[in-house]
Design a protein around this motif. Structure first.
Motif: not given
Length: 59
Positions: A37-59
């Motif tokens: 579904s478009e919604r699940s893809i939208q959420i996947w990208f949202q979660n992936r951006r959050a993951k990148v942001k979280n990793i950047a914050k740690r280092s």
């Protein structure tokens, strides 16, 4: 909750590396291509951006 298959994940990751914030048209095309579904893809990208942001914050 549905898990993404390795094939779907590969396409999503490849798309993310090119464009981390796809527009509506790109998400629509991905949903048809991957059978998600478009919604699940939208959420996947949202979660992936959050993951990148979280990793950047740690280092």
């Amino acid at each position: 909750r549905t898990r993404t298959t390795p094939e779907q994940l590969a396409v999503l990751e490849k798309t993310f590396s090119v464009n981390p914030s796809p527009n509506n048209r790109v998400r629509e095309q991905l949903s048809r291509e991957l059978g998600m579904s478009e919604r699940s893809i939208q959420i996947w990208f949202q979660n992936r951006r959050a993951k990148v942001k979280n990793i950047a914050k740690r280092s």
